[in-house]
Design a protein around this motif. Structure first.
Motif, PDB file in Angstrom:
ATOM      1  N   GLU A  34       0.831  -1.213   0.000  1.00  0.00           N
ATOM      2  CA  GLU A  34       0.000   0.000   0.000  1.00  0.00           C
ATOM      3  C   GLU A  34       0.861   1.258   0.000  1.00  0.00           C
ATOM      4  OE1 GLU A  34      -3.183   0.253  -0.412  1.00  0.00           O
ATOM      5  OE2 GLU A  34      -3.703  -1.873  -0.273  1.00  0.00           O
ATOM      6  N   ASN A  38       1.303   4.019  -2.989  1.00  0.00           N
ATOM      7  CA  ASN A  38       1.092   5.462  -2.844  1.00  0.00           C
ATOM      8  C   ASN A  38       2.302   6.251  -3.344  1.00  0.00           C
ATOM      9  OD1 ASN A  38      -1.408   5.097  -1.760  1.00  0.00           O
ATOM     10  ND2 ASN A  38      -0.810   5.482   0.360  1.00  0.00           N
ATOM     11  N   GLY A 126      -5.436   1.289   2.231  1.00  0.00           N
ATOM     12  CA  GLY A 126      -4.377   2.195   1.818  1.00  0.00           C
ATOM     13  C   GLY A 126      -3.442   2.595   2.936  1.00  0.00           C
TER      14      GLY A 126
HETATM   15 MG    MG Z   1      -3.100   4.052  -1.807  1.00  0.00          MG
END
Ligand code: MG
Ligand code: ADP
Length: 628
Positions: A34, A38, A126
């Motif tokens: 995650e 990002n 996330g």
């Molecule tokens: Mg993410």
């Protein structure tokens, strides 16, 4: 410098924390995927922004990701030199659940740990997944082109702090995890290398691992996965990529479609069909999740749809060689090349689906169960490749059992003189297959398609024929439908005199029905399509199907329902008795009661409400007390 501020998390975030911290994830390793995902997104965004603002890259043009371990401090740091965040962005992005998807996800939480664990596993949370392994998270960030850096710290409780800081060099974001006691394993070099290689090998930016001795290890080649030749890639690698971009948790793709088109139109597409339904598949603001890249640059415009909405279950990327990099949302929607790519990709997907449906019907049934209703939305749109869509369409019929049938198969096994493809729509299979309207068709061995998805009400109205054969509802009265049954009499030739007498009786009967029911019905007529049932309702000629009408009323697009046609089966014992009794001396009121009950019955079978409940109950009770 602005002072340090302590702020409350959104109530929703707090809820999420509790779930995450109590380790609802079965697989904690994914926090790294995650965070790297990002970081990769942040690099993508900067590369896109830098297209017309080159200076944003400054003296640091090589976008990259580094992962660093400090064993003594017990920290793991993920750093990127991507777009970065301003103070406001950090507060908004990490302090609230801004993404509508997450919000909807939160709505679905039940409070039941096991169920929620499953949901969270499907969805992925996330950034917040960092709190599975860390009891404190520090984020340093400097937005591209900005002087001031920001520091954000949270211990995964109700609040976080933000302040401006000098403790950061360069651009981008640096996330430091203070690992909790159960997660020290993630400070081990081999473990980390293994996880990153497993989950993030496909990331399109170089990832370097710096161990506690300060040694650098480059972990991936930093080439976008879809640019690599098919022959070099394993399904495992495709799966990792899918899991990273699809937000479908541990799901494995039902189908992987990697295509390189060359020639007039040059593009690469890597598309996946999930094995299960994303939870927001039918949410109106859900856009497609196929990302558009142009020459390896992600085009980070909101609302760019390179795929029609009836293929919105697809995940993946389309990377074009021909489109100009400075394309904007408006130009994408109108760009001829984009439309060409869209058409080509759509056709390809539909063809692959048809192939699979023919070759592996059982596997296809899983897809159809999940996404058939979405795909059929495409049939409503004249601009879409209807032929291809019809080829991929499958359905159950009165003869198919659990198997799925194609139009091609249906047409092949039509009766010799059969005039149309017949269908009936209904709420669900169990009720629909019991419909009295099917009786006459069964009797004549005519196969009828059973359509039970809501979308079916719509497309059947705009698809008049399939491969030259008309498509016809069996619950909507029409001349053509009568013609199919016109020769019924010949099956059991009756004496002409007898026939005449009968039809005179029927006339009187119909008249009696009409006077009794008045405005409650549009018309009454006899039908040859019923066998075991005395009556049924159908839509009057030229009217919409009953179920469609109900749908429109529910959605306030129609004020009220129209009167229906009552069809009666002249050969049914109840009707024959009624015809006799009308000519006899049974009290009129009793006959009327029978007619009202028959009408009510027809309504019930059709799922229509009975208007006069009190009257219905009284008549029913009168009848029952006779039996008693
Ligand atoms: Mg993410
Ligand atoms: P998602 O990635 O699905 O949007 P996340 O919870 O992973 O959701 O991240 C929330 C948001 O925080 C991102 O959308 C992004 O705006 C911001 N963000 C997270 N990590 C970074 C990063 N490394 N650089 C810039 N922004 C980031």
């Amino acid at each position: 410098m602005a002072e340090k501020e302590t702020m409350q998390f959104d109530a929703e975030v707090e809820k999420l924390f509790k779930l995450v911290i109590h380790s609802l994830y079965q697989n904690r390793d994914i926090f790294l995927r995650e965070l790297i995902s990002n970081a990769s997104d942040a690099c993508d965004k900067l590369r896109y922004k830098a297209l017309d603002k080159q200076e944003l890259l400054g003296d640091d043009p090589e976008l990259a990701i580094t992962v660093t371990v400090d064993k003594d401090a017990g920290t793991l740091t993920i750093r990127d030199n991507g777009i970065g965040m301003t103070r406001k962005e950090i507060v908004d992005n990490l302090g609230t659940i801004a993404r509508s998807g997450t919000e909807r996800f939160m709505d679905r939480l039940t409070g039941d740990k096991k169920q929620d664990a499953q949901l969270i596993g499907q969805f992925g949370v996330g950034f917040y997944s960092a709190f599975m392994v860390a009891n404190k998270v520090q984020v340093l960030s400097r937005a591209a082109g900005k002087k001031q850096a920001v520091k954000w710290i949270s211990e995964g409780k109700a609040n976080f702090t933000v302040e401006e800081t000098d403790a950061m060099e360069g651009r981008g974001t640096e996330i430091t995890l203070f690992m909790n006691d159960e997660s020290k394993e993630y400070l081990d070099k081999h473990r980390l290398e293994h996880i990153i290689k497993t989950y993030s090998n496909h990331v399109a930016f170089p990832i370097t691992f710096v161990d506690d001795l300060g040694d650098n290890h480059r972990l991936n080649d930093g080439k976008a996965l879809w640019t690599r030749p098919k022959s070099e890639l394993t399904q495992a690698e495709y799966n990792e990529f899918y899991q990273d971009i699809a937000h479908m948790g541990a799901d494995e793709p039902w189908m992987t479609l990697h295509t390189r088109a060359e020639g007039a139109l040059e593009y690469t597409s890597l598309l996946f069909i999930p094995s299960r339904r994303p939870f927001d598949l039918f949410h109106p603001d859900r856009s497609t999740q196929v990302k558009l890249y142009i020459k390896r640059v992600f085009i980070a415009e909101e609302g760019l749809d390179i795929i029609p909405s009836y293929l919105r279950f697809l995940r993946g990327v389309v990377d074009s060689e021909d489109l100009p990099l400075n394309i904007s949302r408006e130009t994408v929607q109108n760009n001829v090349l984009v439309q060409k790519i869209r058409r080509a990709v759509t056709k390809k997907v539909l063809n692959e689906l048809t192939k699979k449906a023919d070759k592996q019907p059982e596997a296809f049934a899983e897809f159809w169960e999940n996404f058939g209703p979405v795909l059929k939305e495409g049939l409503c749109d004249q601009m879409e490749p209807r032929e291809d869509l019809l080829k991929a369409t499958r359905f159950r019929t009165t003869k198919s059992g659990d198997e799925l049938v194609s139009f091609e198969t249906y047409i092949k096994r039509m009766q010799k003189d059969q005039k149309a493809i017949y269908y009936i729509t209904g709420e669900n299979h169990e009720d629909t297959v019991q419909s009295p309207q099917l009786e006459g068709f069964k009797d004549r061995d005519i196969e009828v398609i059973l359509l039970t998805d809501s979308v079916d009400e719509f497309w059947v109205n705009v698809v008049p024929e399939v491969s030259g054969t008309p498509l016809r509802s069996i619950t909507r009265s029409s001349k053509e439908l009568d013609e199919e049954f016109a020769d019924t009499g010949e099956k059991e030739p009756a004496k002409d005199a007898n026939k005449e007498e009968k039809s005179a009786g029927n006339e009187a009967l119909i008249q009696f029905f009409k006077t009794t029911l008045g405005a409650a019905i549009a018309d009454v007529r006899t039908t040859q399509r019923l066998k075991d049932s005395p009556v049924c309702l159908s839509a009057a000629e030229g009217h919409m199907d009953i179920r469609m009408e109900r749908f429109m009323i529910e959605n306030k697009q129609l004020p009220s329902s129209s009167a229906k046609l009552l069809e009666i089966n002249p050969n049914h014992p109840i009707i024959r008795q009624l015809a006799k009794d009308i000519a006899g001396d049974i009290p009129k009121a009793e006959l009327e009661d029978r007619i009202h009950l028959l009408h009510a019955q027809a309504n019930i079978i059709e799922g229509e409400p009975i208007k006069d409940i009190a009257g219905f109950t009284r008549r029913m009770n009168a009848l029952l007390s006779k039996a008693a």
